[in-house]
Design a protein around this motif. Structure first.
Motif, mmCIF file in Angstrom:
data_model
loop_
_atom_site.group_PDB
_atom_site.id
_atom_site.type_symbol
_atom_site.label_atom_id
_atom_site.label_comp_id
_atom_site.label_asym_id
_atom_site.label_seq_id
_atom_site.Cartn_x
_atom_site.Cartn_y
_atom_site.Cartn_z
ATOM 1 N N ALA A 58 21.972 56.962 65.677
ATOM 2 C CA ALA A 58 23.256 57.240 66.332
ATOM 3 C C ALA A 58 24.107 58.146 65.466
ATOM 4 N N ALA A 59 24.053 57.887 64.144
ATOM 5 C CA ALA A 59 24.852 58.712 63.232
ATOM 6 C C ALA A 59 24.343 60.149 63.232
ATOM 7 N N GLU A 60 23.009 60.304 63.215
ATOM 8 C CA GLU A 60 22.437 61.649 63.206
ATOM 9 C C GLU A 60 22.736 62.386 64.503
ATOM 10 N N ALA A 61 22.870 61.638 65.583
ATOM 11 C CA ALA A 61 23.169 62.258 66.877
ATOM 12 C C ALA A 61 24.634 62.649 66.986
ATOM 13 N N GLY A 62 25.409 62.341 65.972
ATOM 14 C CA GLY A 62 26.816 62.734 65.957
ATOM 15 C C GLY A 62 27.740 61.704 66.560
ATOM 16 N N GLU A 63 27.260 60.494 66.755
ATOM 17 C CA GLU A 63 28.125 59.463 67.335
ATOM 18 C C GLU A 63 29.044 58.923 66.252
ATOM 19 N N GLU A 64 30.343 59.155 66.397
ATOM 20 C CA GLU A 64 31.302 58.703 65.395
ATOM 21 C C GLU A 64 31.735 57.280 65.720
ATOM 22 N N SER A 65 31.261 56.333 64.934
ATOM 23 C CA SER A 65 31.583 54.931 65.166
ATOM 24 C C SER A 65 32.981 54.635 64.639
ATOM 25 N N VAL A 66 33.470 53.457 64.998
ATOM 26 C CA VAL A 66 34.780 53.056 64.496
ATOM 27 C C VAL A 66 34.746 52.896 62.984
ATOM 28 N N VAL A 67 33.579 52.516 62.445
ATOM 29 C CA VAL A 67 33.446 52.398 60.995
ATOM 30 C C VAL A 67 33.603 53.765 60.347
ATOM 31 N N SER A 68 33.082 54.798 61.003
ATOM 32 C CA SER A 68 33.234 56.167 60.486
ATOM 33 C C SER A 68 34.705 56.556 60.420
ATOM 34 N N LEU A 91 37.250 54.543 59.968
ATOM 35 C CA LEU A 91 37.864 53.861 58.828
ATOM 36 C C LEU A 91 37.476 54.543 57.524
ATOM 37 N N LEU A 92 36.192 54.904 57.391
ATOM 38 C CA LEU A 92 35.744 55.593 56.179
ATOM 39 C C LEU A 92 36.456 56.932 56.026
ATOM 40 N N ASN A 93 36.629 57.646 57.138
ATOM 41 C CA ASN A 93 37.340 58.927 57.080
ATOM 42 C C ASN A 93 38.785 58.745 56.630
ATOM 43 N N LEU A 94 39.420 57.665 57.094
ATOM 44 C CA LEU A 94 40.793 57.378 56.670
ATOM 45 C C LEU A 94 40.862 57.139 55.164
ATOM 46 N N ILE A 95 39.910 56.342 54.648
ATOM 47 C CA ILE A 95 39.891 56.035 53.212
ATOM 48 C C ILE A 95 39.670 57.313 52.399
ATOM 49 N N ILE A 96 38.712 58.134 52.829
ATOM 50 C CA ILE A 96 38.401 59.365 52.106
ATOM 51 C C ILE A 96 39.578 60.334 52.141
ATOM 52 N N THR A 97 40.181 60.489 53.327
ATOM 53 C CA THR A 97 41.314 61.404 53.468
ATOM 54 C C THR A 97 42.473 60.970 52.586
ATOM 55 N N GLU A 98 42.773 59.673 52.598
ATOM 56 C CA GLU A 98 43.877 59.176 51.780
ATOM 57 C C GLU A 98 43.567 59.354 50.294
ATOM 58 N N GLY A 99 42.304 59.139 49.904
ATOM 59 C CA GLY A 99 41.923 59.323 48.504
ATOM 60 C C GLY A 99 42.113 60.754 48.051
ATOM 61 N N ILE A 100 41.730 61.702 48.898
ATOM 62 C CA ILE A 100 41.903 63.117 48.551
ATOM 63 C C ILE A 100 43.384 63.464 48.448
ATOM 64 N N GLN A 101 44.175 63.001 49.430
ATOM 65 C CA GLN A 101 45.599 63.348 49.458
ATOM 66 C C GLN A 101 46.363 62.727 48.295
ATOM 67 N N GLN A 102 45.937 61.535 47.843
ATOM 68 C CA GLN A 102 46.629 60.892 46.717
ATOM 69 C C GLN A 102 46.129 61.376 45.367
ATOM 70 N N GLY A 103 45.117 62.250 45.364
ATOM 71 C CA GLY A 103 44.624 62.795 44.101
ATOM 72 C C GLY A 103 43.738 61.837 43.329
#
Length: 564
Positions: free
Chosen positions: A174-184, A186-198
């Protein structure tokens, strides 16, 4: 007509003597849609912090500085962000079954009643500054957006179809097919916040009842949220899929990497997963490509140290070693040195484990121990490619050390790192590895030892005159009777009330002189080498740090934290 809550707050401030009736009327007339606290702050009648303290005093409630308070992430996410913003409130703790609710207007009984109904808990209001509350609400909203919805969706996905859990292979497909799960999400939120906070590292750490998320910012770990335990396995699996790891293997450590682009800036992530008794923990190291395009001048060197290092780099052959503990910025310094030497007229080859940053204009070799490609074997092959400059990620063993030294003696400029506490210890360390002292003494151009210290926040640092007895005890350089003006950390909104923002290098550059070469050949101890290096002009790490304290760049406390 003034809004009821504005009128109520205004009366409290008048009773506290913070504003006059006339000032209140004048401010209310101009406030428009802006809150009374912000209007008073904009008019420079009172700061939002003064307003919050006055309200707390008048209502007999506790004042809480949100910036300094350790907010319970589980409590903070009990309210929706819409409700928190509507009433300007934030749950900050649960104390013996009672919800501690930070409020800008604690007299708003409608807000308290609604929070009590939504959470099912008794509410104990405390007072906080409105601006601090809004900033905290935004922070937890960014990291916890729809976490409850995510948990529900994950639970639904587990019982979907034939009422069975999705296999890991199906999840991967599913991940390879490009299906963005709700877990994805949450992970994107964590990564984005980590980058923005330095952040330099992001930690996903399994606990007994939840998953702790921490960021390492300026070298210090800070907890940012806790995710429900239900999401742990899916979240770690998602990271493993993104990093090219085997999601079916949970018994052994694994490494991988992936990259993202945020706001036009590319960031690479080096990922390590480690099995623990509570499940797999994951560490993601952020590798910002723009951070390695710095020159040596950007790294905070004092003028004399920078000149000594640049002189060593301009030599056509010899060895330059960068020493220090893990996380002290050695790789960044090596890349900065490469930027000084990398041009179309030179052949530059690196051997690294792993290749953290992929650069243009040079050849980079990835160590692969299982395939037989070690530092030593790669280095032997590299020398047959006729390089001008060779960068070795780390000298780990005697074989690599000997080949590096011999390469430096046969017309190559060799850059590498070594794990020692100071610069003179590099010579004794090579001797312990089996390299003859006369070889290392002849091969080494200079040794740089370094640490990373946090830089004082320029907005809130506070000047003070230190005690002379303390300065003498620390061997701080100053003229007796005239103690210097130093600075210490305070904390403000711009630095998240830490007092520090960003990091800087503390350096010790030892240039090999004839006297040091003689001592090295005579098997002198590291202490003897240190004393001679100082006589030859080397500035020790601590003294370099103290110079930067005198310049107001950092604090004595920070120097003592990072340097023994």
């Amino acid at each position: 007509m003034a809004r009821p809550n504005v009128t109520r707050l205004g009366k409290l401030l008048v009773q506290a003597g913070l504003v006059t009736e006339k000032q209140l009327e004048h401010t209310l007339a101009k406030a428009g849609s802006v809150s009374l606290s912000q209007a008073l702050a904009d008019a420079k009648i009172a700061t939002e912090d003064q307003i919050a303290r006055a309200v707390a005093q008048q209502t007999g409630l506790e004042y809480v500085d949100i910036g300094l308070f350790e907010v319970d992430a589980n409590a903070a996410t009990m309210l929706s962000s819409d409700m928190a913003r509507r009433y300007t409130v934030l749950p900050i703790a649960i104390d013996n079954g009672t919800l501690v609710l930070a409020m800008a207007d604690p007299a708003n009984i409608f807000a308290i009643d609604d929070v009590r109904i939504v959470t099912g808990l008794e509410v104990r209001p405390v007072v906080s500054a409105e601006a601090d509350l809004l900033q905290a609400i935004d922070k937890y909203a960014a990291l916890q957006t729809n976490v409850d919805e995510m948990v529900d969706n994950v639970a639904d996905s587990l019982i979907a179809g034939l009422g069975r859990k999705k296999s890991e292979e199906e999840e991967a497909a599913a991940a390879e097919a490009g299906e963005e799960s709700v877990v994805s999400k949450l992970l994107n939120l964590i990564i984005t916040e980590g980058i923005q906070q330095g952040a330099g590292d992001i930690y996903l750490e399994p606990q007994d009842n939840d998953l702790r998320v921490r960021f390492r910012i300026d070298g210090v770990c800070q907890e940012v949220m806790r995710s429900p335990k239900k999401l742990q396995a899916q979240l770690i699996s998602r990271v493993k899929i993104s990093s090219g790891m085997d999601i079916a293997e949970r018994r052994v450590p694994q490494d991988g990497r992936f990259g993202v682009v945020l706001e036009g800036k590319a960031v690479d992530f080096r990922v390590a997963v480690l099995p623990t008794v509570r499940g797999e923990m994951c560490v993601m190291r952020l590798l910002r490509r723009d951070s390695i395009m710095m020159s040596l001048s950007d790294l905070g060197f004092m003028e004399s140290s920078l000149l000594a290092l640049k002189n060593a780099i301009t030599k056509p052959y010899g060895c330059i070693l960068v020493t220090g503990p893990t996380g002290s910025g050695k790789s960044t310094t090596l890349y900065a040195a490469i930027n000084e030497t990398n041009d179309p007229t030179t052949n530059l080859i690196t051997v690294e484990d792993p290749v953290e940053y992929r650069l243009t204009g040079l050849s980079q070799v990835q160590v692969h121990e299982r395939a037989g490609l070690s530092f030593a074997s790669a280095l032997r092959s590299i020398l047959r490619q006729d390089p001008d400059t060779v960068m070795i990620g780390e000298i780990r063993d005697a074989e690599t050390a000997l080949i590096a030294v011999e390469a430096a003696l046969t017309g190559h400029l060799v850059l590498s790192t070594l794990h020692t506490n100071d610069a003179p210890s590099a010579i004794t360390r090579l001797t312990e590895m089996g390299v003859e002292p006369f070889l290392s003494a002849s091969a080494i151009n200079c040794v740089l030892a370094q640490r990373l210290a946090r830089r004082l926040c320029p907005e809130c640092k506070e000047a003070y005159t230190p005690d002379e007895a303390m300065l003498k005890r620390l061997d701080f350089p100053y003229e007796e009777g005239k103690p210097p003006t130093l600075y210490r950390a305070v904390g403000c909104k711009k630095c998240n009330n830490i007092g520090y923002k960003g990091r800087m290098g503390i350096h010790e550059v030892m240039t090999m002189t004839e006297s040091l070469e003689r001592l090295a050949v005579e098997h002198a101890s590291a202490d003897e080498l240190t004393r001679q290096a100082i006589r030859d002009g080397m500035v020790p790490l601590r003294q370099d740090g103290f110079k930067k304290c005198a310049l107001g760049q950092t604090s004595i406390e920070e120097i003592l934290r990072v340097i023994i």
